[in-house]
Design an enzyme around this catalytic site. Structure first.
Site, mmCIF file in Angstrom:
data_model
loop_
_atom_site.group_PDB
_atom_site.id
_atom_site.type_symbol
_atom_site.label_atom_id
_atom_site.label_comp_id
_atom_site.label_asym_id
_atom_site.label_seq_id
_atom_site.Cartn_x
_atom_site.Cartn_y
_atom_site.Cartn_z
ATOM 1 N N SER A 113 39.721 42.413 34.219
ATOM 2 C CA SER A 113 38.455 41.670 34.218
ATOM 3 C C SER A 113 37.372 42.442 33.483
ATOM 4 O O SER A 113 36.568 41.856 32.758
ATOM 5 C CB SER A 113 37.971 41.444 35.648
ATOM 6 O OG SER A 113 38.882 40.690 36.377
ATOM 7 N N HIS A 134 42.091 38.074 28.467
ATOM 8 C CA HIS A 134 41.327 37.828 29.693
ATOM 9 C C HIS A 134 41.370 36.338 30.018
ATOM 10 O O HIS A 134 40.689 35.532 29.397
ATOM 11 C CB HIS A 134 39.881 38.318 29.543
ATOM 12 C CG HIS A 134 39.074 38.087 30.775
ATOM 13 N ND1 HIS A 134 37.917 37.353 30.784
ATOM 14 C CD2 HIS A 134 39.287 38.457 32.065
ATOM 15 C CE1 HIS A 134 37.440 37.292 32.022
ATOM 16 N NE2 HIS A 134 38.260 37.961 32.809
ATOM 17 N N GLU A 146 40.173 34.969 26.552
ATOM 18 C CA GLU A 146 39.526 35.845 25.577
ATOM 19 C C GLU A 146 40.557 36.889 25.127
ATOM 20 O O GLU A 146 41.148 37.570 25.965
ATOM 21 C CB GLU A 146 38.315 36.534 26.222
ATOM 22 C CG GLU A 146 37.194 35.556 26.553
ATOM 23 C CD GLU A 146 36.142 36.154 27.485
ATOM 24 O OE1 GLU A 146 35.047 36.453 27.002
ATOM 25 O OE2 GLU A 146 36.430 36.326 28.683
ATOM 26 N N ASN A 185 32.122 36.985 30.913
ATOM 27 C CA ASN A 185 31.529 37.632 32.087
ATOM 28 C C ASN A 185 30.160 38.238 31.789
ATOM 29 O O ASN A 185 29.328 38.356 32.687
ATOM 30 C CB ASN A 185 32.477 38.689 32.666
ATOM 31 C CG ASN A 185 33.401 38.066 33.701
ATOM 32 O OD1 ASN A 185 33.005 37.124 34.410
ATOM 33 N ND2 ASN A 185 34.622 38.545 33.788
HETATM 34 N N1 LIG Z 1 41.070 36.780 40.261
HETATM 35 C C1 LIG Z 1 40.428 36.439 39.155
HETATM 36 O O1 LIG Z 1 39.640 35.484 39.117
HETATM 37 C C2 LIG Z 1 40.663 37.206 37.885
HETATM 38 C C3 LIG Z 1 40.255 36.647 36.658
HETATM 39 C C4 LIG Z 1 40.507 37.338 35.470
HETATM 40 C C5 LIG Z 1 41.159 38.569 35.518
HETATM 41 N N2 LIG Z 1 41.545 39.100 36.730
HETATM 42 C C6 LIG Z 1 42.254 40.394 36.709
HETATM 43 O O2 LIG Z 1 43.661 40.144 36.824
HETATM 44 C C7 LIG Z 1 44.295 41.240 37.501
HETATM 45 C C8 LIG Z 1 45.025 40.716 38.724
HETATM 46 O O3 LIG Z 1 44.084 40.086 39.575
HETATM 47 P P1 LIG Z 1 44.529 39.052 40.728
HETATM 48 O O4 LIG Z 1 43.281 38.339 41.126
HETATM 49 O O5 LIG Z 1 45.737 38.290 40.287
HETATM 50 O O6 LIG Z 1 44.931 40.071 41.883
HETATM 51 P P2 LIG Z 1 46.011 39.867 43.054
HETATM 52 O O7 LIG Z 1 45.689 40.887 44.067
HETATM 53 O O8 LIG Z 1 46.085 38.434 43.447
HETATM 54 O O9 LIG Z 1 47.394 40.229 42.341
HETATM 55 C C9 LIG Z 1 47.785 41.524 41.989
HETATM 56 C C10 LIG Z 1 49.279 41.612 42.163
HETATM 57 O O10 LIG Z 1 49.706 42.876 41.682
HETATM 58 C C11 LIG Z 1 50.727 43.327 42.554
HETATM 59 N N3 LIG Z 1 50.876 44.772 42.427
HETATM 60 C C12 LIG Z 1 50.391 45.770 43.212
HETATM 61 N N4 LIG Z 1 50.810 46.952 42.731
HETATM 62 C C13 LIG Z 1 51.554 46.700 41.635
HETATM 63 C C14 LIG Z 1 52.276 47.506 40.721
HETATM 64 N N5 LIG Z 1 52.293 48.840 40.831
HETATM 65 N N6 LIG Z 1 52.967 46.901 39.738
HETATM 66 C C15 LIG Z 1 52.953 45.545 39.616
HETATM 67 N N7 LIG Z 1 52.304 44.733 40.442
HETATM 68 C C16 LIG Z 1 51.617 45.315 41.447
HETATM 69 C C17 LIG Z 1 50.293 42.886 43.940
HETATM 70 O O11 LIG Z 1 51.408 42.843 44.824
HETATM 71 C C18 LIG Z 1 49.736 41.494 43.627
HETATM 72 O O12 LIG Z 1 50.752 40.507 43.741
HETATM 73 C C19 LIG Z 1 43.182 42.230 37.815
HETATM 74 O O13 LIG Z 1 43.098 43.174 36.770
HETATM 75 C C20 LIG Z 1 41.947 41.355 37.843
HETATM 76 O O14 LIG Z 1 40.768 42.078 37.616
HETATM 77 C C21 LIG Z 1 41.332 38.447 37.891
#
Ligand SMILES: NC(=O)c1ccc[n+]([C@@H]2O[C@H](COP(=O)([O-])OP(=O)(O)OC[C@H]3O[C@@H](n4cnc5c(N)ncnc54)[C@H](O)[C@@H]3O)[C@@H](O)[C@H]2O)c1
Length: 307
Positions: A113, A134, A146, A185
């Site tokens: 993010s 992104h 993005e 963002n």
């Molecule tokens: N939630 C949003 O709206 C959003 C939007 C854009 C970007 N992001 C980014 O996307 C990424 C994931 O966010 P999310 O909201 O899906 O989080 P989330 O917590 O829902 O998912 C993360 C996943 O990663 C897994 N995980 C933990 N350790 C790990 C490892 N060592 N190797 C592989 N997987 C592992 C977890 O079990 C989980 O299933 C982050 O970098 C976040 O900043 C999130």
């Protein structure tokens, strides 16, 4: 017809499972790695449920294979998208393992993010194939991705990433510099900073801020971008308004003390039942449903399975 690129998604959480859905719905083979067994185990059911919820065939999920070994997940991938937790050290470690196991021609992307792509990719031997992608939540309803270029990303990697995303129905845009918050963002949080400042200064309450946005420019934003709007009213009028207004806007470079106070009081929003507003479980579910329905009506589902 040539086989579609194989996609590895690292992290099967909210974003990873959603990104996997988009590629599966477009007929790509998807290898989905998660380090946590529970997340891996539930991913296919979540993808099937979400496919059904957006009116697509749940069987599209059959091209997704959950993996418990990172190396096996990325070995045959043409494109790797990392969506693991927002932790720089973890992402750097993952990309070291990904680079060691993936094809040397695979493109490597992070869905961070806010962390600079350059920092995440700094340990890679070949940084030319590293980019940011992104996505926005939920990835299968919000069209934008993005694509972030670092100083080392090759033109070929950027072009291939933009083309791949466009081929699965995304609105893929290039961010030409690896800056914090990319584009979306930065714009979003410039607005949130002013919104919080208005409430903190006692100009109005949170409900009034949100009513003002939703009943005025917010309702136009999906069809009238800010710079189209500036042209519509005239760049001369825009300059005049900025002359009066910009000196009066909030320019804090740290989080608002008002926000600090909410956090210190445990008023964390949905997760604690109170933030700027109070939220019952029913109110939370109703808001989520309203957003999903609005996005579905605005953008529809991603490219359905065609073959
Ligand atoms: N939630 C949003 O709206 C959003 C939007 C854009 C970007 N992001 C980014 O996307 C990424 C994931 O966010 P999310 O909201 O899906 O989080 P989330 O917590 O829902 O998912 C993360 C996943 O990663 C897994 N995980 C933990 N350790 C790990 C490892 N060592 N190797 C592989 N997987 C592992 C977890 O079990 C989980 O299933 C982050 O970098 C976040 O900043 C999130």
């Amino acid at each position: 017809m040539a086989e579609k690129p194989a996609i590895a998604v690292i992290g099967a959480g909210l974003m990873g499972a959603g990104i996997a859905l988009v590629f599966a719905a477009a007929g790509h083979r998807v290898m989905l790695f998660d380090a946590i067994e529970g997340a891996r185990g539930s991913a296919l059911a979540r993808i099937r449920d979400n496919l059904t919820a957006i009116g697509l065939d749940a069987n599209a999920a059959s091209t997704v294979t959950p993996h418990g070994q990172l190396a096996a997940a990325v070995a045959e991938a043409d494109f790797v998208i990392e969506a693991a937790p927002e932790d720089l050290a973890l992402k750097q470690q993952l990309f070291a393992e990904i680079e060691a196991a993936a094809s040397p021609t695979a493109i490597l992307a992070s869905n961070t993010s806010v962390i600079p792509i350059t920092s995440i990719m700094e340990g890679l031997r070949d940084k030319t194939r590293a980019v940011g992608t992104h996505w926005w939540n939920p990835p299968y309803l919000v069209p934008l991705v993005e694509v972030i270029r670092t100083v080392e990303s090759s033109d070929a990697a950027i072009e291939a990433t933009l083309a791949l995303l466009a081929s699965v129905g995304k609105t893929a845009v290039e961010v030409k510099r690896d800056i914090p918050g990319f584009i979306g963002n930065r714009l979003q949080h410039a607005l949130w900073r002013e919104a919080i400042a208005l409430v903190a200064a006692g100009v109005c309450d949170a409900r009034t801020v949100d009513d003002v946005v939703k009943s005025s420019f917010g309702a136009r934003l999906a069809v009238l971008g800010p710079l189209e709007n500036a042209d519509l009213v005239g760049t001369d009028l825009t300059r005049s308004i900025h002359g009066y207004l910009l000196p009066a806007l909030d320019r804090s470079t740290v989080p608002s003390p008002y926000l600090d106070q909410l956090v210190e009081q445990g008023r964390l929003g949905f997760k604690s039942g109170e933030g700027f507003y109070s939220w019952t479980a029913e109110q939370q579910a109703a808001l989520r449903e309203r957003v999903t329905n609005h996005l579905k009506a605005s953008f529809g589902a991603p490219t359905p399975t065609t073959e």
